[in-house]
Design a protein around this motif. Structure first.
Motif, mmCIF file in Angstrom:
data_model
loop_
_atom_site.group_PDB
_atom_site.id
_atom_site.type_symbol
_atom_site.label_atom_id
_atom_site.label_comp_id
_atom_site.label_asym_id
_atom_site.label_seq_id
_atom_site.Cartn_x
_atom_site.Cartn_y
_atom_site.Cartn_z
ATOM 1 N N ALA A 20 39.146 39.076 34.075
ATOM 2 C CA ALA A 20 40.356 39.155 33.032
ATOM 3 C C ALA A 20 41.274 40.219 33.550
ATOM 4 O O ALA A 20 42.214 40.471 33.450
ATOM 5 N N ALA A 21 40.579 41.683 33.453
ATOM 6 C CA ALA A 21 41.163 43.077 33.253
ATOM 7 C C ALA A 21 41.526 43.108 34.364
ATOM 8 O O ALA A 21 42.343 43.614 34.154
ATOM 9 N N ALA A 22 41.030 42.230 35.182
ATOM 10 C CA ALA A 22 41.489 42.789 37.123
ATOM 11 C C ALA A 22 42.977 42.131 37.320
ATOM 12 O O ALA A 22 44.194 42.211 38.079
ATOM 13 N N LEU A 23 43.217 40.647 37.060
ATOM 14 C CA LEU A 23 43.968 39.803 36.851
ATOM 15 C C LEU A 23 45.363 40.511 35.831
ATOM 16 O O LEU A 23 46.012 40.855 36.250
ATOM 17 N N ALA A 24 44.544 40.797 34.618
ATOM 18 C CA ALA A 24 45.868 41.577 33.900
ATOM 19 C C ALA A 24 46.293 42.897 34.487
ATOM 20 O O ALA A 24 47.780 43.128 34.320
ATOM 21 N N GLY A 25 44.932 43.786 35.093
ATOM 22 C CA GLY A 25 45.545 45.214 35.491
ATOM 23 C C GLY A 25 46.977 44.675 36.399
ATOM 24 O O GLY A 25 47.719 45.157 37.311
ATOM 25 N N MET A 26 46.608 43.359 37.653
ATOM 26 C CA MET A 26 47.050 43.168 38.839
ATOM 27 C C MET A 26 48.925 42.423 38.212
ATOM 28 O O MET A 26 49.727 43.034 38.991
ATOM 29 N N SER A 27 48.596 41.860 37.086
ATOM 30 C CA SER A 27 49.896 41.491 36.804
ATOM 31 C C SER A 27 50.549 42.896 36.026
ATOM 32 O O SER A 27 51.867 43.206 36.345
ATOM 33 N N THR A 28 50.343 43.657 35.735
ATOM 34 C CA THR A 28 51.112 44.836 34.993
ATOM 35 C C THR A 28 51.385 45.765 36.317
ATOM 36 O O THR A 28 52.450 46.204 36.910
ATOM 37 N N ALA A 67 49.282 48.525 44.848
ATOM 38 C CA ALA A 67 47.813 47.652 45.190
ATOM 39 C C ALA A 67 46.688 48.542 45.803
ATOM 40 O O ALA A 67 45.703 48.395 44.966
ATOM 41 N N PHE A 68 47.276 50.130 46.312
ATOM 42 C CA PHE A 68 45.812 50.920 45.992
ATOM 43 C C PHE A 68 45.879 52.006 44.477
ATOM 44 O O PHE A 68 45.857 52.746 44.524
ATOM 45 N N LEU A 69 45.819 51.816 42.877
ATOM 46 C CA LEU A 69 46.020 51.905 42.161
ATOM 47 C C LEU A 69 44.740 53.433 42.330
ATOM 48 O O LEU A 69 44.473 54.618 41.368
ATOM 49 N N ALA A 70 44.060 52.222 42.327
ATOM 50 C CA ALA A 70 42.807 52.468 41.914
ATOM 51 C C ALA A 70 42.510 53.705 42.643
ATOM 52 O O ALA A 70 41.256 54.948 42.368
ATOM 53 N N PHE A 71 43.189 53.835 43.651
ATOM 54 C CA PHE A 71 42.775 55.436 44.649
ATOM 55 C C PHE A 71 43.060 56.759 44.474
ATOM 56 O O PHE A 71 42.499 57.312 43.922
ATOM 57 N N HIS A 72 44.258 56.051 43.574
ATOM 58 C CA HIS A 72 44.680 57.547 42.728
ATOM 59 C C HIS A 72 44.736 57.687 41.106
ATOM 60 O O HIS A 72 44.688 58.959 41.155
ATOM 61 N N MET A 121 44.348 42.310 47.401
ATOM 62 C CA MET A 121 44.937 41.811 48.058
ATOM 63 C C MET A 121 45.962 40.534 47.471
ATOM 64 O O MET A 121 46.983 40.176 48.164
ATOM 65 N N PRO A 122 46.017 40.086 46.228
ATOM 66 C CA PRO A 122 47.504 39.159 45.841
ATOM 67 C C PRO A 122 48.545 40.037 45.651
ATOM 68 O O PRO A 122 49.124 39.344 45.950
ATOM 69 N N ILE A 123 47.823 41.607 44.876
ATOM 70 C CA ILE A 123 49.967 41.954 45.132
ATOM 71 C C ILE A 123 50.280 42.242 46.610
ATOM 72 O O ILE A 123 50.979 42.309 47.207
ATOM 73 N N LEU A 124 49.422 42.571 47.717
ATOM 74 C CA LEU A 124 49.459 42.889 48.832
ATOM 75 C C LEU A 124 50.627 41.473 48.957
ATOM 76 O O LEU A 124 51.776 40.713 50.040
ATOM 77 N N LEU A 125 49.120 40.363 49.123
ATOM 78 C CA LEU A 125 50.339 39.018 49.603
ATOM 79 C C LEU A 125 51.472 39.006 48.896
ATOM 80 O O LEU A 125 52.626 38.166 49.783
ATOM 81 N N ILE A 126 52.255 38.568 47.860
ATOM 82 C CA ILE A 126 53.033 38.281 47.261
ATOM 83 C C ILE A 126 53.783 39.270 47.474
ATOM 84 O O ILE A 126 55.176 39.416 47.777
ATOM 85 N N ALA A 127 53.311 40.926 47.385
ATOM 86 C CA ALA A 127 54.466 42.009 48.530
ATOM 87 C C ALA A 127 55.253 41.684 49.767
ATOM 88 O O ALA A 127 56.298 41.364 50.182
ATOM 89 N N VAL A 128 54.051 40.865 50.366
ATOM 90 C CA VAL A 128 54.408 40.662 52.182
ATOM 91 C C VAL A 128 55.381 39.772 51.569
ATOM 92 O O VAL A 128 56.886 38.636 52.390
#
Lengths: 267, 257, 262
Positions: A20-28, A67-72, A121-128
């Motif tokens: 759920a946290a991941a889903l929320a994070g993704m939409s953010t 997409a790679f926010l977690a790296f940063h 993945m979902p973010i990149l997919l949408i962005a593509v």
């Protein structure tokens, strides 16, 4: 090596649990990306000639960044570690037959990789599938894509080894919050998270690009979009390796000193 | 009101127990959003205008949004951190006391460390005012106060929504950051630069534009005088938030979890 | 006077199996399980009585306390506390009750105890003469004079519990709910707390409802116990009824639980 792999696996599966946290994070991140690109679009419309990258490359930069926010993100540092240092629980870690530096390094690496794996993945997919020039363009060429992946790996290694330096520094200070905040701001600003480095005036940019912070998101994201190529790219990749080795080396050295301090003074 | 004053003094006393830490946190609060300012500064080293807004005008937008958000974050902190209030059983305590629930939640947390950020917002706003050529009238001064009021109410409303959702679920609540942190982050530019759609969303769904873009146009003599009253309309946003809150409290007292 | 008649309360708990596919399913369709926390609970407690409310974890103790203090609304049944329905007349009702949660504090961590008390004076709108009188009395009974100027964080658990008790009684409530008031306390503090509760009940005629796992608390304080298990009242009577034929109350209680399969 195997025990560090075990730490890595444990952390990784823990990270995967928070769906759920991941889903929320993704939409953010999606909204963030859209707003960021709309902002750049406004400036592009205001004066296209002053725009230092192509709008397409900027969009790709923004999407990869989200997409790679977690790296940063510096917020991905672990409170547990800071707490165990400040309250002395660190001595329990010393009871185990592991090197503290390596253990924390793998823990941090796992946390970031697991979180990014789930979200990118979902973010990149949408962005593509977003229309050009606002979406994520395909990589310039296959070799460039491979170099991007290599640089991506170096990015996370540099980030984690930088974070390790912060953990290590907190052995020697009472309040880690201040250092953490300063580091957070510095990483954000100098690595091109606030605005990509090409948007800075040339003189300033040339200095920024030499700093360890530039070895973070700045390099891989610009390689992907083709903004960084040729000798400048090789130089940037070299600097990434250089800073990783320097910071990991320094971190391990400080770790050795800190361990001596902990065992002598009892934390 | 007297009770809130009492809470206020208590928080002040608590904070004064840790003066150094308080000061350090204030300073770091100052610097966190300083990056946003630097971002704007360097963008305008390259560009002279965006969607018709100059650098000082953008600073006005940034300053006012940051002030509004910071005031709400300082005083509606109880709602912003409502998850912990529920988890620690503090909310049960609140219900077991003979005073209004909202007043008690507001009183339970006041975040004085946000002064650091407020200060930055004020400095940026004042600088923006000094270098832009706003022609001053008493009504314009008043309209700034209205913006602060409306903005604090809107952001507090968003925190209230967050708290209300806490009654039902704590999973995935991070998405609320889109509306709070997102607005703080992207409110640095007048809402119109993000395009027509975003402007519409920010006018009719969550009324950010009513506390930032439209009154700003009035301040810069580009909008109708009636725009200065729009922050009052934005205050209506609190009504659905309060309804949701009441539903949340009802759910809590019937499920107790 | 407290009366509970046929009070029922069930909770809906969402059921979810592990695994990704069931998590996906749960997004669209959630299965709920109904757990009965209180099943037809009735009892009466008169003014000035002291009652031990005991039962294993999850038996429905805290649900009952929450209903009595107006925090929780039951599904069925009626509840009257001094003529008021707790959840309908919340504000009027809670003026007359005091609640102490043994594991939580209402004292402010970083400010002197006296400041926390002053805030409570404001919250309960206690008149200044009454506040002074109560404070003086409680300070003496609980031996607080040396503690009032100290921040809560610097107090020991026992000292804090004494302050906690005083804080809950500043507004002279007619009913006091004590939720595990002696948990984690050392022997001396336990005795002090028990002594105080006895005195309070004797002198001020405050109705006291006590939940605890410590049978010595019960033996020292109350003669009447209400024993709840699986949401039902299993025994409403004298502590001797449990102890009879056993060496200690603990053993008696354990055997009682066993015979009721809880």
């Amino acid at each position: 090596m195997r025990k560090y792999l075990a730490f890595f696996r444990l952390r990784f599966s823990m990270g995967l649990q928070y769906r759920a946290a991941a889903l929320a994070g993704m939409s953010t991140q999606l909204v963030w990306g859209i707003m960021e690109i709309l902002m750049f679009r406004a400036f592009y419309r205001a004066d296209a000639s002053a725009f230092p990258m192509s709008l397409e490359a900027t969009s790709a930069y923004v999407w990869l960044q989200q997409a790679f926010l977690a790296f940063h993100a510096a917020m991905f540092m672990e409170n547990e570690i800071f707490e165990s240092i400040s309250n002395g629980n660190i001595v329990y870690e010393l009871c185990r037959p592991v090197n503290i530096y390596n253990m924390w390094f793998s823990r941090n690496l796992a946390k970031r990789v697991s979180s990014a794996a789930l979200r990118c993945m979902p973010i990149l997919l949408i962005a593509v599938f977003l229309p050009a020039p606002y979406g994520l363009m395909p990589p310039v060429s296959f070799p460039v894509f491979l170099l991007f992946l290599f640089s991506l790996l170096l990015w996370i290694l540099v980030t984690v080894s930088f974070c390790m330096l912060i953990y290590m520094a907190s052995f020697f200070t009472i309040s880690h919050a201040g250092i953490r905040m300063a580091a957070f701001c510095a990483v954000d600003f100098f690595s091109g998270a606030v605005i990509p480095l090409p948007f800075f005036p040339d003189r300033i940019r040339q200095i920024f690009e030499l700093l360890p912070f530039a070895a973070m998101q700045n390099v891989p994201l610009r390689i992907y979009s083709g903004d960084l190529s040729g000798s400048a790219m090789w130089q940037a990749l070299f600097l990434q390796c250089f800073w990783f080795l320097i910071m990991a080396g320094t971190g391990r050295a400080i770790n050795a000193i800190a361990m001596k301090k902990v065992t002598v003074q009892g934390g | 009101m007297k009770l809130y004053g009492k809470y206020f003094v208590m928080h002040l006393k608590s904070v004064m127990e840790y003066k150094t830490s308080f000061l350090l946190t204030c300073i770091s609060q100052f610097f966190v959003s300083f990056n946003i300012f630097l971002g704007i500064y360097f963008m305008f080293q390259r560009f002279s205008k965006v969607e018709g807004f100059t650098y000082p005008e953008v600073l006005l937008s940034f300053g006012i949004t940051l002030m509004e958000f910071t005031l709400a974050e300082a005083f509606a902190r109880g709602f912003d951190t409502f998850g912990s209030i529920i988890n620690h059983g503090e909310f049960d305590r609140i219900l077991a006391r003979p005073r209004g629930i909202i007043l008690q939640v507001l009183g339970s947390r006041i975040e004085f460390t946000r002064i650091g950020r407020l200060l930055q917002a004020i400095v940026v706003f004042a600088y923006g005012l000094a270098v832009s050529d706003v022609r001053w009238t008493p009504w314009k001064v008043f309209s700034i106060l209205l913006m602060l009021l409306g903005g604090t109410v809107v952001f507090s409303g968003l925190f209230l929504i967050y708290a209300s959702v806490c009654f039902f679920t704590i999973e995935g609540l991070e998405f609320m950051n889109i509306f709070t942190d997102g607005a703080r982050e992207y409110g640095k530019y007048p809402v119109s630069i993000y395009g027509k759609r975003v402007l519409q969303l920010c006018t009719f769904v969550v009324p950010y534009a009513l506390i930032q873009y439209y009154p700003l146009l009035y301040l810069l003599d580009r909008g109708k005088p009636s725009y200065s009253l729009l922050p009052l309309a934005a205050c209506l946003f609190i009504i659905p938030c309060l309804l949701l809150w009441r539903a949340g409290v009802r759910h809590y007292t019937s499920s107790g979890s | 006077m407290i009366t509970l008649t046929h009070v029922c309360k069930t909770y809906k708990v969402s059921k979810r199996d592990a695994g990704f596919s069931s998590a996906l399913k749960a997004l669209f369709h959630r299965e709920y399980e109904r757990i009965s926390a209180l099943d037809d609970v009735s009892f009466t407690i008169s003014d000035g009585e002291m009652v031990g409310y005991i039962g294993p974890n999850g038996a429905g103790k805290s649900s009952t306390i929450k209903i009595l203090s107006g925090i929780l609304v039951p599904d069925a049944g009626t509840c009257l506390v001094n003529g008021l329905i707790p959840w309908k007349n919340r504000i009027e009702h809670v003026k007359n009750i005091g609640v102490v949660f043994g594991q939580r504090t209402q004292l402010w961590w970083d400010v002197p105890i006296l400041d926390s008390f002053e805030l409570l004076k404001e919250i309960y709108q206690i008149s200044t003469p009454l506040y002074r009188q109560n404070l003086e009395q409680l300070t003496e009974m609980l031996d607080l004079s040396a503690l009032l100027k100290t921040p809560a964080r610097q107090l020991s658990l026992g000292q804090r519990m004494r302050c906690e008790l005083a804080g809950s009684l500043l507004h002279s409530p007619k009913i006091l709910f004590l939720d595990e008031p002696t948990i984690g306390l050392d022997a001396v503090s336990k005795l002090a707390v028990r002594d105080f509760i006895l005195k309070l009940n004797a002198e001020k005629k405050t109705t006291v409802i006590l939940t605890t796992h410590d049978m010595q608390d019960i033996e020292a304080l109350t003669s009447r116990i209400i024993l709840i298990g699986k949401g039902q009242i299993l025994l409403d009577g004298h502590i001797h009824q449990i102890k009879e034929g056993f060496d200690s109350t603990e053993e008696g209680l354990a055997s009682f639980y066993k015979s009721h399969h809880i």
